[in-house]
Motif scaffolding. Structure first.
Motif, mmCIF file in Angstrom:
data_model
loop_
_atom_site.group_PDB
_atom_site.id
_atom_site.type_symbol
_atom_site.label_atom_id
_atom_site.label_comp_id
_atom_site.label_asym_id
_atom_site.label_seq_id
_atom_site.Cartn_x
_atom_site.Cartn_y
_atom_site.Cartn_z
ATOM 1 N N ARG A 10 45.295 50.964 41.501
ATOM 2 C CA ARG A 10 46.542 51.108 40.752
ATOM 3 C C ARG A 10 47.643 50.255 41.362
ATOM 4 N NH1 ARG A 10 47.201 56.372 41.309
ATOM 5 N NH2 ARG A 10 45.544 56.744 39.816
ATOM 6 N N GLN A 11 47.561 50.036 42.694
ATOM 7 C CA GLN A 11 48.569 49.232 43.359
ATOM 8 C C GLN A 11 48.525 47.773 42.906
ATOM 9 O OE1 GLN A 11 47.879 49.859 47.516
ATOM 10 N NE2 GLN A 11 48.348 52.044 47.414
ATOM 11 N N GLY A 12 47.376 47.360 42.368
ATOM 12 C CA GLY A 12 47.268 45.987 41.893
ATOM 13 C C GLY A 12 47.466 45.852 40.397
ATOM 14 N N GLU A 13 47.874 46.936 39.747
ATOM 15 C CA GLU A 13 48.005 46.903 38.292
ATOM 16 C C GLU A 13 49.080 45.923 37.827
ATOM 17 O OE1 GLU A 13 48.615 50.876 37.000
ATOM 18 O OE2 GLU A 13 46.503 51.426 37.157
ATOM 19 N N ARG A 14 50.208 45.851 38.569
ATOM 20 C CA ARG A 14 51.281 44.947 38.148
ATOM 21 C C ARG A 14 50.819 43.498 38.215
ATOM 22 N NH1 ARG A 14 56.412 45.322 37.096
ATOM 23 N NH2 ARG A 14 56.449 47.491 37.770
ATOM 24 N N GLN A 15 50.127 43.155 39.318
ATOM 25 C CA GLN A 15 49.626 41.787 39.447
ATOM 26 C C GLN A 15 48.630 41.481 38.332
ATOM 27 O OE1 GLN A 15 47.715 41.060 43.180
ATOM 28 N NE2 GLN A 15 47.364 38.889 42.785
ATOM 29 N N LEU A 16 47.775 42.463 38.034
ATOM 30 C CA LEU A 16 46.799 42.278 36.957
ATOM 31 C C LEU A 16 47.509 42.150 35.605
ATOM 32 C CD1 LEU A 16 43.861 42.205 36.024
ATOM 33 C CD2 LEU A 16 43.922 44.715 35.891
ATOM 34 N N ALA A 17 48.536 42.985 35.392
ATOM 35 C CA ALA A 17 49.286 42.917 34.137
ATOM 36 C C ALA A 17 49.947 41.558 33.965
ATOM 37 C CB ALA A 17 50.329 44.030 34.098
ATOM 38 N N ASN A 18 50.456 41.014 35.074
ATOM 39 C CA ASN A 18 51.079 39.693 35.008
ATOM 40 C C ASN A 18 50.062 38.624 34.599
ATOM 41 O OD1 ASN A 18 53.591 40.646 35.742
ATOM 42 N ND2 ASN A 18 53.285 40.279 37.935
ATOM 43 N N LYS A 19 48.834 38.753 35.160
ATOM 44 C CA LYS A 19 47.790 37.770 34.823
ATOM 45 C C LYS A 19 47.396 37.885 33.353
ATOM 46 C CE LYS A 19 45.742 37.397 39.452
ATOM 47 N NZ LYS A 19 44.518 37.633 40.271
ATOM 48 N N VAL A 20 47.269 39.116 32.861
ATOM 49 C CA VAL A 20 46.904 39.323 31.462
ATOM 50 C C VAL A 20 47.991 38.756 30.548
ATOM 51 C CG1 VAL A 20 46.519 41.062 29.682
ATOM 52 C CG2 VAL A 20 45.458 41.330 31.928
ATOM 53 N N PHE A 21 49.236 39.031 30.913
ATOM 54 C CA PHE A 21 50.348 38.539 30.102
ATOM 55 C C PHE A 21 50.353 37.013 30.054
ATOM 56 C CE2 PHE A 21 54.709 37.033 29.650
ATOM 57 C CZ PHE A 21 55.133 37.733 28.525
ATOM 58 N N ALA A 22 50.164 36.381 31.218
ATOM 59 C CA ALA A 22 50.192 34.922 31.271
ATOM 60 C C ALA A 22 49.050 34.310 30.470
ATOM 61 C CB ALA A 22 50.112 34.460 32.728
ATOM 62 N N THR A 23 47.931 35.026 30.389
ATOM 63 C CA THR A 23 46.772 34.518 29.659
ATOM 64 C C THR A 23 46.951 34.658 28.155
ATOM 65 O OG1 THR A 23 45.316 35.102 31.501
ATOM 66 C CG2 THR A 23 44.275 34.742 29.361
ATOM 67 N N LEU A 24 47.569 35.731 27.736
ATOM 68 C CA LEU A 24 47.613 36.052 26.315
ATOM 69 C C LEU A 24 48.922 35.681 25.619
ATOM 70 C CD1 LEU A 24 45.941 39.585 26.417
ATOM 71 C CD2 LEU A 24 44.855 37.380 25.943
ATOM 72 N N VAL A 25 49.985 35.561 26.396
ATOM 73 C CA VAL A 25 51.296 35.375 25.778
ATOM 74 C C VAL A 25 51.953 34.089 26.279
ATOM 75 C CG1 VAL A 25 53.593 36.369 25.418
ATOM 76 C CG2 VAL A 25 51.595 37.872 25.590
ATOM 77 N N LYS A 26 52.492 33.299 25.345
ATOM 78 C CA LYS A 26 53.237 32.095 25.697
ATOM 79 C C LYS A 26 54.688 32.303 25.272
ATOM 80 C CE LYS A 26 53.278 27.066 25.385
ATOM 81 N NZ LYS A 26 52.647 25.860 24.784
ATOM 82 N N PRO A 27 55.521 32.795 26.185
ATOM 83 C CA PRO A 27 56.894 33.119 25.800
ATOM 84 C C PRO A 27 57.753 31.864 25.605
ATOM 85 C CG PRO A 27 56.604 33.412 28.147
ATOM 86 C CD PRO A 27 55.253 33.079 27.602
ATOM 87 N N GLU A 28 58.848 32.034 24.928
ATOM 88 C CA GLU A 28 59.795 30.936 24.711
ATOM 89 C C GLU A 28 60.399 30.528 26.049
ATOM 90 O OE1 GLU A 28 64.027 30.133 22.367
ATOM 91 O OE2 GLU A 28 62.923 32.008 22.094
ATOM 92 N N ARG A 29 60.518 29.243 26.271
ATOM 93 C CA ARG A 29 61.002 28.726 27.550
ATOM 94 C C ARG A 29 62.532 28.796 27.587
ATOM 95 N NH1 ARG A 29 57.738 28.692 31.479
ATOM 96 N NH2 ARG A 29 58.644 26.822 32.454
ATOM 97 N N THR A 30 63.045 29.973 27.870
ATOM 98 C CA THR A 30 64.490 30.155 27.960
ATOM 99 C C THR A 30 64.959 29.837 29.378
ATOM 100 O OG1 THR A 30 64.298 32.466 28.596
ATOM 101 C CG2 THR A 30 64.354 31.972 26.237
ATOM 102 N N ARG A 31 66.276 29.715 29.533
ATOM 103 C CA ARG A 31 66.839 29.435 30.850
ATOM 104 C C ARG A 31 66.533 30.574 31.831
ATOM 105 N NH1 ARG A 31 70.543 25.999 32.943
ATOM 106 N NH2 ARG A 31 71.618 26.699 34.846
ATOM 107 N N ASP A 32 66.680 31.814 31.368
ATOM 108 C CA ASP A 32 66.399 32.963 32.234
ATOM 109 C C ASP A 32 64.959 32.961 32.723
ATOM 110 O OD1 ASP A 32 68.969 33.841 31.961
ATOM 111 O OD2 ASP A 32 68.511 35.325 30.401
ATOM 112 N N LEU A 33 64.021 32.627 31.830
ATOM 113 C CA LEU A 33 62.615 32.600 32.203
ATOM 114 C C LEU A 33 62.356 31.518 33.240
ATOM 115 C CD1 LEU A 33 59.705 33.555 31.815
ATOM 116 C CD2 LEU A 33 59.495 31.950 29.913
ATOM 117 N N ILE A 34 62.916 30.324 33.029
ATOM 118 C CA ILE A 34 62.714 29.211 33.962
ATOM 119 C C ILE A 34 63.312 29.533 35.323
ATOM 120 C CG2 ILE A 34 63.250 26.781 34.395
ATOM 121 C CD1 ILE A 34 63.170 26.383 31.341
ATOM 122 N N GLU A 35 64.502 30.163 35.339
ATOM 123 C CA GLU A 35 65.130 30.522 36.614
ATOM 124 C C GLU A 35 64.269 31.552 37.367
ATOM 125 O OE1 GLU A 35 69.033 31.893 35.767
ATOM 126 O OE2 GLU A 35 69.913 29.867 35.714
#
Length: 430
Positions: free
Chosen positions: A377-402
């Motif tokens: 469970r301690q690695g769930e956030r890291q895993l969630a980040n990997k899943v998100f990066a694989t499945l979702v391509k968010p809009e390249r906003t200034r906040d995201l780039i920063e």
């Protein structure tokens, strides 16, 4: 004298003298056998009365209105119906055997004795046959036992006693007509130890260095192999098999009668705890150095030597650990947390639930699975980040780039710090 139902005959001794009368009739449950009762000479009328009463019971049995039981069982039931709970509980403890038929260890016997003492405070002067469900529930609801853990243990023993009192055979009648223990075991609060975070590498190093030199190896034995404190104290030099790189876990420790006296070896907690564990390659030199510096030359020498006895007491080692853990600013740790640390680390390293269970030498998968779930469970956030990066391509906003920029700088700094540490180590070796 014979009748359609039974007979009364004279019993003679070897010299041919009549010594008693014997009334008998066919056993209604097994006509090939006979029910027999002896009477003194001159008591023919009493014997006939007994036969007449037995005939009534047999007739009722044949008619299906009652269940016939042998006279011995009926007589025993009348006698046993007067047995007090405290006497019956003593008999239960004296004859108690584990599932494999062995006697209880002194520690287990002491715990059962404590449970029975709690039960006797309430049920002791009651006859076993009189204990009903309401009595048990009044006891469970009352404030008769301090602490839910003690109440749960006492109730479990009461359930076992009730099951024994419910059992019957031809010689031993049941003392209870129904099971008075209908309520489930009291629920335990979540273990405080179960939520203690495992020790980190840095914390283990600080604790190790704060321990006495002759016993500090116990920290890594507990944390790497997941050994219980009694198993650590029971290790001998001969349990270290350098040729095959194995640690043989064969013993724990016990004391004498009443769980007091001199420490001696006993079997491990469960059969699955008895295991050969692989020694990590990098651990071997440290163990060899410890043996050379602190252990006697005998193969039967203790791996953790004691200063004032033959075997290191778990209480002594625990006291040393409790003082040393303050050096790591971890007053919350218990020695047993090192075992949880080993199992948690095995899960984080990618072990499957089954592999983690075997590594922890748990007889039940339930405990290992709970630790496995906590670790992963301690690695769930890291895993969630990997899943998100694989499945979702968010809009390249200034906040995201920063945010990405700051995270990348953080990773660069961590790598630079690691490079500096490696350079320092290399220079120290020149």
């Amino acid at each position: 004298m014979r009748s359609a139902f039974g007979s009364i005959i004279q019993r003679k001794n070897r010299q041919g003298y009549v010594i008693s009368l014997e009334a008998r009739y066919p056993n209604p449950l097994d006509p090939s056998k006979r029910v027999i009762k002896s009477f003194p000479l001159g008591a023919k009328a009493v014997a006939q009365h007994w036969l007449d009463e037995e005939k009534k019971l047999v007739d009722a049995h044949m008619a299906g209105t009652e269940t016939w039981t042998p006279p011995k069982v009926r007589e025993a039931k009348k006698t046993k119906a007067k047995i007090l709970f405290r006497d019956y509980s003593e008999q239960f403890l004296d004859t108690y055997r584990t599932s494999d038929g062995s006697k209880l260890t002194e520690a287990s016997a002491r715990k059962k004795r404590e449970a029975i003492d709690h039960l006797n405070d309430y049920f002791g002067d009651m006859m076993v046959s009189e204990i009903k469900q309401k009595n048990v529930e009044d006891w469970l609801d009352g404030d008769y036992v301090d602490g839910v853990h003690a109440l749960r243990r006492a109730y479990q023993v009461l359930k076992a006693i009730a099951q024994k009192a419910l059992a019957s055979n031809e010689e031993e009648p049941a003392l209870l007509d129904s099971d008075p223990c209908q309520r489930p075991n009291p629920k335990l609060p979540k273990s405080r130890q179960s939520i203690i975070p495992p020790a980190t590498q840095e914390e283990l190093g600080l604790i190790y260095n704060a321990m006495p030199d002759y016993s500090r190896i116990a920290i890594y034995l507990g944390a790497v192999f997941g050994l219980r404190i009694s198993e650590v104290c029971a290790l001998q030099v001969c349990d270290i098999d350098f040729a095959h790189k194995l640690l043989h876990v064969r013993h724990a420790l016990t004391r004498g009668d009443g769980d007091t006296g001199t420490l001696s070896f006993k079997g491990t907690k469960t059969e699955s705890s008895n295991e050969d564990l692989p020694i990590p390659d990098s651990f071997t030199p440290l163990i060899k150095e410890h043996i050379k510096a602190h252990c006697e030359s005998s193969k039967t020498a203790m791996l953790i030597p004691a200063k004032h006895s033959n075997i290191m007491s778990p209480n002594t080692l625990r006291a040393q650990f409790d003082e040393a853990k303050l050096a790591a600013n971890r007053p919350d740790l218990h020695f047993h947390t090192l075992r949880a640390t080993a199992i948690t680390t095995a899960a984080q390293a990618g072990g499957t639930p089954k592999e983690v269970q075997e590594y922890g030498r748990h007889a039940s998968a339930k405990i290992s699975l709970a630790l496995y779930q906590r670790a992963t469970r301690q690695g769930e956030r890291q895993l969630a980040n990997k899943v998100f990066a694989t499945l979702v391509k968010p809009e390249r906003t200034r906040d995201l780039i920063e945010a990405e920029y700051k995270e990348t700088l953080k990773q660069i700094q961590e790598l630079q710090d690691k490079v500096k540490n490696l350079e320092t180590e290399l220079k120290a070796m020149e």
